[in-house]
Scaffold this motif. Structure first.
Motif, PDB file in Angstrom:
ATOM      1  N   LYS A   1      14.003  44.279 -36.165  1.00 30.36           N
ATOM      2  CA  LYS A   1      14.871  43.411 -35.338  1.00 30.36           C
ATOM      3  C   LYS A   1      14.459  43.446 -33.878  1.00 30.36           C
ATOM      4  CE  LYS A   1      19.093  43.454 -38.025  1.00 30.36           C
ATOM      5  NZ  LYS A   1      20.010  44.544 -38.364  1.00 30.36           N
TER       6      LYS A   1
ATOM      7  N   GLY B   1       3.880  49.214 -23.895  1.00 25.84           N
ATOM      8  CA  GLY B   1       3.657  50.487 -24.587  1.00 25.84           C
ATOM      9  C   GLY B   1       3.014  50.306 -25.958  1.00 25.84           C
TER      10      GLY B   1
ATOM     11  N   ALA C   1      10.138  47.707 -30.920  1.00 21.21           N
ATOM     12  CA  ALA C   1      10.234  48.292 -29.572  1.00 21.21           C
ATOM     13  C   ALA C   1      10.323  49.809 -29.709  1.00 21.21           C
ATOM     14  CB  ALA C   1      11.459  47.731 -28.860  1.00 21.21           C
TER      15      ALA C   1
ATOM     16  N   GLY D   1       3.195  52.804 -18.248  1.00 25.63           N
ATOM     17  CA  GLY D   1       3.501  54.226 -18.027  1.00 25.63           C
ATOM     18  C   GLY D   1       2.882  55.142 -19.049  1.00 25.63           C
ATOM     19  N   ALA D   2       2.077  54.614 -19.972  1.00 33.59           N
ATOM     20  CA  ALA D   2       1.461  55.482 -20.992  1.00 33.59           C
ATOM     21  C   ALA D   2      -0.046  55.242 -21.037  1.00 33.59           C
ATOM     22  CB  ALA D   2       2.103  55.248 -22.356  1.00 33.59           C
TER      23      ALA D   2
ATOM     24  N   ALA E   1       6.320  45.555 -29.520  1.00 32.59           N
ATOM     25  CA  ALA E   1       6.475  44.701 -28.329  1.00 32.59           C
ATOM     26  C   ALA E   1       6.728  45.521 -27.077  1.00 32.59           C
ATOM     27  CB  ALA E   1       7.597  43.694 -28.556  1.00 32.59           C
ATOM     28  N   GLY E   2       6.430  46.808 -27.122  1.00 29.65           N
ATOM     29  CA  GLY E   2       6.525  47.629 -25.910  1.00 29.65           C
ATOM     30  C   GLY E   2       7.598  48.675 -26.015  1.00 29.65           C
ATOM     31  N   ALA E   3       7.747  49.422 -24.929  1.00 30.72           N
ATOM     32  CA  ALA E   3       8.844  50.384 -24.865  1.00 30.72           C
ATOM     33  C   ALA E   3      10.152  49.600 -24.948  1.00 30.72           C
ATOM     34  CB  ALA E   3       8.767  51.169 -23.567  1.00 30.72           C
ATOM     35  N   ASP E   4      11.212  50.273 -25.426  1.00 29.84           N
ATOM     36  CA  ASP E   4      12.485  49.588 -25.627  1.00 29.84           C
ATOM     37  C   ASP E   4      13.133  49.309 -24.269  1.00 29.84           C
ATOM     38  OD1 ASP E   4      15.182  48.927 -26.123  1.00 29.84           O
ATOM     39  OD2 ASP E   4      15.035  49.877 -28.095  1.00 29.84           O
ATOM     40  N   ILE E   5      13.157  48.043 -23.901  1.00 32.24           N
ATOM     41  CA  ILE E   5      13.643  47.662 -22.569  1.00 32.24           C
ATOM     42  C   ILE E   5      15.136  47.955 -22.449  1.00 32.24           C
ATOM     43  CG2 ILE E   5      13.905  45.748 -20.934  1.00 32.24           C
ATOM     44  CD1 ILE E   5      11.403  44.472 -22.306  1.00 32.24           C
TER      45      ILE E   5
ATOM     46  N   ILE F   1       9.870  58.500 -21.485  1.00 33.11           N
ATOM     47  CA  ILE F   1       8.658  57.764 -21.808  1.00 33.11           C
ATOM     48  C   ILE F   1       7.454  58.692 -21.925  1.00 33.11           C
ATOM     49  CG2 ILE F   1       7.088  55.889 -21.165  1.00 33.11           C
ATOM     50  CD1 ILE F   1       9.602  54.634 -21.688  1.00 33.11           C
TER      51      ILE F   1
ATOM     52  N   LYS G   1       4.648  40.369 -37.557  1.00 33.34           N
ATOM     53  CA  LYS G   1       4.980  39.731 -36.275  1.00 33.34           C
ATOM     54  C   LYS G   1       4.647  40.618 -35.071  1.00 33.34           C
ATOM     55  CE  LYS G   1       8.048  36.992 -33.667  1.00 33.34           C
ATOM     56  NZ  LYS G   1       9.329  36.487 -33.347  1.00 33.34           N
TER      57      LYS G   1
ATOM     58  N   GLU H   1      -0.536  50.169 -25.288  1.00 32.77           N
ATOM     59  CA  GLU H   1      -0.979  51.512 -24.876  1.00 32.77           C
ATOM     60  C   GLU H   1      -1.132  52.438 -26.076  1.00 32.77           C
ATOM     61  OE1 GLU H   1       2.229  51.732 -21.917  1.00 32.77           O
ATOM     62  OE2 GLU H   1       0.679  52.230 -20.447  1.00 32.77           O
TER      63      GLU H   1
HETATM   64  C1  HXC Z   1      13.647  45.812 -26.544  1.00 32.62           C
HETATM   65  C2  HXC Z   1      12.848  43.904 -27.492  1.00 32.62           C
HETATM   66  C3  HXC Z   1      11.581  44.110 -26.925  1.00 32.62           C
HETATM   67  C4  HXC Z   1      11.395  45.279 -26.124  1.00 32.62           C
HETATM   68  C5  HXC Z   1      11.505  42.277 -28.070  1.00 32.62           C
HETATM   69  N1  HXC Z   1      12.752  42.766 -28.185  1.00 32.62           N
HETATM   70  N2  HXC Z   1      10.768  43.079 -27.297  1.00 32.62           N
HETATM   71  N3  HXC Z   1      13.857  44.752 -27.307  1.00 32.62           N
HETATM   72  N4  HXC Z   1      12.446  46.088 -25.978  1.00 32.62           N
HETATM   73  N5  HXC Z   1      10.214  45.586 -25.588  1.00 32.62           N
HETATM   74  C6  HXC Z   1      13.860  42.167 -28.934  1.00 32.62           C
HETATM   75  C7  HXC Z   1      14.417  40.938 -28.244  1.00 32.62           C
HETATM   76  O1  HXC Z   1      15.326  41.313 -27.240  1.00 32.62           O
HETATM   77  C8  HXC Z   1      15.065  40.236 -29.383  1.00 32.62           C
HETATM   78  O2  HXC Z   1      16.314  40.844 -29.652  1.00 32.62           O
HETATM   79  C9  HXC Z   1      14.155  40.537 -30.559  1.00 32.62           C
HETATM   80  O3  HXC Z   1      13.407  41.683 -30.185  1.00 32.62           O
HETATM   81  C10 HXC Z   1      13.185  39.402 -30.846  1.00 32.62           C
HETATM   82  O4  HXC Z   1      12.513  39.086 -29.631  1.00 32.62           O
HETATM   83  P1  HXC Z   1      12.425  37.587 -29.046  1.00 32.62           P
HETATM   84  O5  HXC Z   1      12.150  37.710 -27.597  1.00 32.62           O
HETATM   85  O6  HXC Z   1      13.608  36.792 -29.461  1.00 32.62           O
HETATM   86  O7  HXC Z   1      11.136  37.055 -29.836  1.00 32.62           O
HETATM   87  P2  HXC Z   1      10.057  35.999 -29.356  1.00 32.62           P
HETATM   88  O8  HXC Z   1      10.726  34.822 -28.685  1.00 32.62           O
HETATM   89  O9  HXC Z   1       9.196  35.748 -30.545  1.00 32.62           O
HETATM   90  O10 HXC Z   1       9.211  36.721 -28.210  1.00 32.62           O
HETATM   91  C11 HXC Z   1       8.420  37.838 -28.570  1.00 32.62           C
HETATM   92  C12 HXC Z   1       7.965  38.583 -27.279  1.00 32.62           C
HETATM   93  C13 HXC Z   1       9.188  38.886 -26.411  1.00 32.62           C
HETATM   94  C14 HXC Z   1       6.976  37.691 -26.507  1.00 32.62           C
HETATM   95  C15 HXC Z   1       7.239  39.833 -27.743  1.00 32.62           C
HETATM   96  O11 HXC Z   1      10.166  39.561 -27.230  1.00 32.62           O
HETATM   97  C16 HXC Z   1       8.892  39.777 -25.245  1.00 32.62           C
HETATM   98  O12 HXC Z   1       8.362  39.325 -24.242  1.00 32.62           O
HETATM   99  N6  HXC Z   1       9.272  41.065 -25.352  1.00 32.62           N
HETATM  100  C17 HXC Z   1       9.129  42.008 -24.252  1.00 32.62           C
HETATM  101  C18 HXC Z   1       7.706  42.431 -24.089  1.00 32.62           C
HETATM  102  C19 HXC Z   1       7.554  43.417 -22.939  1.00 32.62           C
HETATM  103  O13 HXC Z   1       7.917  43.102 -21.793  1.00 32.62           O
HETATM  104  N7  HXC Z   1       7.034  44.585 -23.243  1.00 32.62           N
HETATM  105  C20 HXC Z   1       6.815  45.629 -22.240  1.00 32.62           C
HETATM  106  C21 HXC Z   1       8.028  46.530 -22.219  1.00 32.62           C
HETATM  107  S1  HXC Z   1       7.874  47.751 -20.966  1.00 32.62           S
HETATM  108  P3  HXC Z   1      17.642  39.963 -29.931  1.00 32.62           P
HETATM  109  O14 HXC Z   1      18.718  41.003 -30.062  1.00 32.62           O
HETATM  110  O15 HXC Z   1      17.784  39.029 -28.813  1.00 32.62           O
HETATM  111  O16 HXC Z   1      17.317  39.281 -31.241  1.00 32.62           O
HETATM  112  C22 HXC Z   1       6.827  48.906 -21.596  1.00 32.62           C
HETATM  113  C23 HXC Z   1       6.580  50.081 -20.721  1.00 32.62           C
HETATM  114  C24 HXC Z   1       5.719  51.080 -21.447  1.00 32.62           C
HETATM  115  O17 HXC Z   1       6.332  48.794 -22.664  1.00 32.62           O
HETATM  116  C25 HXC Z   1       5.852  52.418 -20.834  1.00 32.62           C
HETATM  117  C26 HXC Z   1       5.261  53.475 -21.753  1.00 32.62           C
HETATM  118  C27 HXC Z   1       5.438  54.896 -21.274  1.00 32.62           C
END
Ligand code: HXC
Length: 262
Positions: free
Chosen positions: A27, A113, A31, A144-145, A67-71, A88, A63, A116
């Protein structure tokens, strides 16, 4: 061991098998939250310690690899909380402790993440649907990783800077051209291809495999002369193994090597 955010499986019927870890928070597009990273670390270390396992494959869903760390889990963190809880970083480097080869089999999004974690693996196989990127800049943070370190080493400074500073994603073909992934395969055969690579490696002499991995990592983590010295020490030490005798004897006698340490 039962996990909530990952699935584990053992594949293959040869003496050495392949451990498969599947990230499983569909879902949230896999993340990466604290629980998932804790479970991933435990599963990696368990496979690493299991003498019946050769390679480990890390994969996600069709799919998303991740998609990264849990925002949602990070959104309200203060600087002090991030710093004191080592949020993290606490459980993100376990993958680097694993001595066995870890193959990332990536389909769909590998962002932030997720990218990473894929870059921490030893071999990165991409489905034609894979999309890589470090979009942290769009969230007002930076990777950050290890993203700022491993991405430039993998694809060069100019391309890494562009991806990191704009948050642009790149598809599988661009990632292969840039040297981030070893190969692109059709999404439908990703796991079969990854298992085939793992099985090939499982058939090799395992001391050579583990030490080879260490030496290649030296290339990324140390200077050239200390890396070459480390390689030379390992090269010499492998002449103390039965597998070296067997491998060379088999070649000279035109037969297939049967390694003891597999
Ligand atoms: C929490 C996430 C998430 C994330 C997606 N979801 N990515 N939740 N953390 N990183 C959730 C959405 O909120 C959504 O929940 C569900 O997953 C489906 O995502 P959609 O956005 O509706 O799907 P889609 O339109 O197909 O877009 C896919 C996507 C987009 C392009 C991947 O979800 C996106 O841009 N996600 C964030 C990517 C990101 O910024 N990653 C970096 C995170 S920071 P609901 O409840 O609405 O259905 C990071 C730091 C690392 O990684 C540090 C490491 C130490």
């Amino acid at each position: 061991m039962s996990y909530e955010c990952i699935l584990t499986d053992v594949r293959g019927d040869a003496a050495l098998k392949t451990g498969v870890i599947t990230l499983n928070r569909p879902k949230q597009l896999n993340a990466l939250n604290d629980q998932l990273m804790d479970e991933l670390g435990q599963a990696l270390l368990a496979f690493d310690a299991d003498p019946t396992i050769g390679c480990i494959i890390l994969t996600g869903s069709e799919k998303a690899f991740a998609a990264g760390a849990d925002i949602a889990a990070m959104a309200k963190l203060t600087h002090m909380q991030a710093h004191t809880r080592q949020y993290i970083s606490r459980n993100w480097e376990v993958i680097r402790q694993v001595r066995k080869p870890v193959i990332a089999a990536v389909a769909g999004f590998a962002l932030g993440g997720g990218c990473e974690v894929a870059m921490m693996c030893d071999i990165l196989l991409a489905a034609d649907t894979a999309k890589f990127g470090q979009p942290e800049i769009k969230l007002g943070i930076i990777p950050g990783a290890g993203g700022t370190q491993r991405l430039p080493r993998a694809i060069g400074k100019a391309k890494a800077m562009e991806l990191l500073l704009t948050g642009r994603m790149m598809g599988a073909e661009e990632a292969e051209r840039a040297g981030l992934v070893s190969r692109i395969v059709p999404a439908a055969t990703l796991m079969d291809e990854a298992l085939a690579v793992a099985e090939q490696i499982n058939g090799m002499s395992q001391p050579s495999v583990a030490l080879l991995k260490e030496c290649v990592n030296e290339a990324f983590e140390s200077g050239l002369s200390s890396g070459v010295q480390a390689e030379r020490r390992v090269f010499h030490s492998l002449f103390g193994t039965e597998d070296q005798q067997e491998g060379m004897d088999a070649f000279l006698n035109k037969r297939k090597a049967v390694f003891t340490h597999r």
